[in-house]
Enzyme design. Sequence first.
Site, PDB file in Angstrom:
ATOM      1  N   HIS A 172       0.694  -1.378  -0.014  1.00  0.00           N
ATOM      2  CA  HIS A 172       0.071   0.108  -0.046  1.00  0.00           C
ATOM      3  C   HIS A 172       1.086   1.272  -0.006  1.00  0.00           C
ATOM      4  O   HIS A 172       0.972   2.105  -0.936  1.00  0.00           O
ATOM      5  CB  HIS A 172      -0.836   0.075   1.085  1.00  0.00           C
ATOM      6  CG  HIS A 172      -1.733  -1.158   1.562  1.00  0.00           C
ATOM      7  ND1 HIS A 172      -2.932  -1.423   0.566  1.00  0.00           N
ATOM      8  CD2 HIS A 172      -1.998  -1.960   2.547  1.00  0.00           C
ATOM      9  CE1 HIS A 172      -3.436  -2.324   0.755  1.00  0.00           C
ATOM     10  NE2 HIS A 172      -3.088  -2.917   1.827  1.00  0.00           N
ATOM     11  N   ASP A 173       1.410   1.249   1.112  1.00  0.00           N
ATOM     12  CA  ASP A 173       2.119   2.844   1.363  1.00  0.00           C
ATOM     13  C   ASP A 173       3.431   2.987   0.458  1.00  0.00           C
ATOM     14  O   ASP A 173       3.705   4.304  -0.204  1.00  0.00           O
ATOM     15  CB  ASP A 173       2.476   3.018   2.799  1.00  0.00           C
ATOM     16  CG  ASP A 173       1.397   3.268   3.694  1.00  0.00           C
ATOM     17  OD1 ASP A 173       0.093   3.380   3.130  1.00  0.00           O
ATOM     18  OD2 ASP A 173       1.362   3.170   4.824  1.00  0.00           O
TER      19      ASP A 173
END
Length: 308
Positions: free
Chosen positions: A241-242
């Site tokens: 994700h990040d």
Amino acid sequence: MTRKIIFDSDPGQDDALALLLALAAPEIEVLSVVSVAGNVPQPLVTDNLLALLSLAGRDDIPVYRGCELPLIREQYTAEYVHGDTGIDGADIPAALRKAEAQHGVDHIIETCMAAEDGSVTLVPVGPLTNIGMAIAKERAIIPKIREIVWMGGAFDEPGNTTALAEFNAFVDPHAGAIVFKSGIPMVVLPLDVTHKALLPQEAVRRLAEFGSPVATACAGMIGFYEQYDVAKYGWDGAAMHDPCAVAYLIDPTLFRSRRMSIGIDYTNEETIGNTYERMDGSVPNATVVFDVEADRFFELLVSSWCSL
Ligand code: BDR
Ligand code: CA
């Protein structure tokens, strides 16, 4: 020219992986790091950021403690994904130093106010509480910000916290609404792209075999937090994700995106945190990323982590 960023985060193993990617990137200068309660509460998120910077030999980058609670909603954390520390899976020694005395929100305001117009990039990879607070406290920061690059939201993809809401959007949708309505240029990396970025086991093995302290920590953290998604979705890899947000800054050609006018629901309890496309003819306020060239992205990740 390097991109000067303030990294705003709630580690979270994938936050940790994103920070380490930013530290390895010659294209990025991390001016400072601000914590926000999210995956786990304060002060854990702050301690995690300090420990990660220390692991990477970057005790020169200042860390500021940001908000402890969402603006309005009850706190909601995700130890069920990230473990009690937020970065379970790696045994990273605590840092010897402490966070700066100034509050993270004031640091964001002070840094922006001292900067040229359009020169600061904010990279929030957690709930938008600090950024929303900073805009609410000092609107004069708006023209100083070149871009906000946020991991959050879900459009065509279902949510991961409710049927409609992604975690970062769900935790503080009110802060999200302030940011979305601010007029600051935004890039949004929602679940639509991060769920296409599942790091293969082969890459995790490469990290473990490389064996440096950073690579070992990355392999351990990935091994821990992928368990939740493997059990929930049957995937064979952890969603990056990040790191998608940081990779977008390093090499936007890795991604496919579209300009959209987007909103976030903060009023209706059943749909709160839902990010959606506005169909009212309003001017686009965000570049929303939908796809990634996964193999090239994974290569960037592994080679970057192994370079630290
Ligand atoms: C986002 O929520 C957190 O669990 C992760 O750190 C990421 O920022 C994914 O929905
Ligand atoms: Ca995060």
